[in-house]
Scaffold this active site. Structure first.
Site, PDB file in Angstrom:
ATOM      1  N   HIS A 109       0.856  -1.192   0.000  1.00 27.88           N
ATOM      2  CA  HIS A 109       0.000   0.000   0.000  1.00 27.88           C
ATOM      3  C   HIS A 109       0.894   1.246   0.000  1.00 27.88           C
ATOM      4  CE1 HIS A 109      -3.537   2.427   0.674  1.00 27.88           C
ATOM      5  NE2 HIS A 109      -2.821   3.108   1.556  1.00 27.88           N
ATOM      6  N   ASP A 150      -6.741  -2.935   4.355  1.00 25.34           N
ATOM      7  CA  ASP A 150      -5.445  -2.436   4.847  1.00 25.34           C
ATOM      8  C   ASP A 150      -5.303  -2.565   6.367  1.00 25.34           C
ATOM      9  OD1 ASP A 150      -4.889  -1.662   2.187  1.00 25.34           O
ATOM     10  OD2 ASP A 150      -5.780   0.309   2.497  1.00 25.34           O
ATOM     11  N   ALA A 179      10.598   3.365  -2.035  1.00 25.88           N
ATOM     12  CA  ALA A 179      10.038   2.456  -1.027  1.00 25.88           C
ATOM     13  C   ALA A 179       9.453   1.171  -1.626  1.00 25.88           C
ATOM     14  CB  ALA A 179       8.987   3.186  -0.198  1.00 25.88           C
TER      15      ALA A 179
HETATM   16  C1  GRF Z   1       1.326   0.913  -6.401  1.00 29.94           C
HETATM   17  O1  GRF Z   1       1.397   2.245  -5.987  1.00 29.94           O
HETATM   18  C2  GRF Z   1       0.871   0.050  -5.252  1.00 29.94           C
HETATM   19  O2  GRF Z   1       1.346   0.470  -4.017  1.00 29.94           O
HETATM   20  C3  GRF Z   1      -0.617   0.194  -5.316  1.00 29.94           C
HETATM   21  O3  GRF Z   1      -0.905   0.228  -6.699  1.00 29.94           O
HETATM   22  C4  GRF Z   1       0.220   0.700  -7.427  1.00 29.94           C
HETATM   23  C5  GRF Z   1       0.575  -0.337  -8.460  1.00 29.94           C
HETATM   24  O4  GRF Z   1       1.550   0.049  -9.362  1.00 29.94           O
HETATM   25  N1  GRF Z   1      -1.255  -0.838  -4.539  1.00 29.94           N
HETATM   26  P1  GRF Z   1       2.192  -0.999 -10.360  1.00 29.94           P
HETATM   27  O5  GRF Z   1       1.087  -1.664 -11.144  1.00 29.94           O
HETATM   28  O6  GRF Z   1       2.977  -2.001  -9.548  1.00 29.94           O
HETATM   29  O7  GRF Z   1       3.108  -0.190 -11.250  1.00 29.94           O
END
Ligand code: GRF
Length: 217
Positions: A109, A150, A179
């Site tokens: 998250h 979450d 991160a």
């Molecule tokens: C990321 O910001 C993740 O934390 C959230 O959705 C986004 C996914 O990005 N849950 P990606 O598809 O991995 O580029």
């Protein structure tokens, strides 16, 4: 350890996992399936290019949500991964799946839980709300998935400083780079090497203070 990665979008977190498995920073791990609810997700292309099996089941194919939930449950129980990784997966995980894979589903998250999380906090909206509130720090969290949104045990977190000139887009990108792409492979490796257990609703990581924490910065 066999993992199934569940995605919906671009798949940059999936890519970090694929790279980590390849260069062995994620040890003892094989990606057995990439599932997407969205047939257009670029994550599927990343999986195919890496030679990983993919599956698409969209809720739109079903009249009733229960039937979609059942199809997803069947796919996952038939695949029988040791760990399910939600890497930008926008589908609400059916309760039956949470029960069948208790403490074996993790999610990334893009904020420091319990801030800026819960129902409605996903995608760019998370970062918009951080900026609206004027928070000076955000970050990312990897946690186990339970019945709530979450709310499961937190495995790893990393802070990222907010800048005055940030837009939701720049903050999102920096949180991913500094991160998310580190934390998610790291959490998978810790689980694959048997270092994570859940006790009294909290994740306990062996060697956290001495071995893990220094590596986060
Ligand atoms: C990321 O910001 C993740 O934390 C959230 O959705 C986004 C996914 O990005 N849950 P990606 O598809 O991995 O580029």
């Amino acid at each position: 350890m066999r993992i199934a990665v569940l995605v919906s979008g671009g798949g940059t977190n999936l890519q970090a996992i694929i790279d980590g498995v390849k260069d062995n920073t994620i040890k003892n791990t094989e990606i057995c399936l990439v599932y997407s609810n969205n047939p257009k997700a670029y994550a599927l292309t990343r999986a195919q290019e890496a030679g990983i099996d993919t599956a698409v089941i969209s809720p739109k194919e079903f009249e009733k949500r229960d039937d979609f939930n059942e199809a997803l449950f069947r796919l996952l129980t038939e695949t029988a991964p040791d760990l399910i990784v939600l890497a930008g997966c926008l589908v609400v995980i059916p309760q039956k799946v949470v029960e069948a894979f208790r403490n074996r589903i993790i999610n990334i998250h893009p904020s420091l839980i319990p801030s800026f999380c819960g129902t409605g906090y996903y995608g760019l909206g998370v970062h918009e709300k951080v900026l609206e509130r004027g928070a000076r720090v955000s970050g990312a969290t990897v946690h186990f998935v339970d019945e709530g949104t979450d709310t499961g045990p937190i495995i790893l977190q990393k802070p990222v400083m907010v800048r005055d000139d940030d837009t939701p887009e720049t903050l999102q990108k920096r949180i991913m780079k500094e991160a998310e792409w580190k934390l998610l492979p790291m959490a998978i490796n810790l689980i694959a090497t048997g270092k994570v257990k859940v006790e009294d609703g909290k994740a306990v990581i062996s060697g956290y203070d001495d071995e893990i924490l220094p590596g986060l910065f």
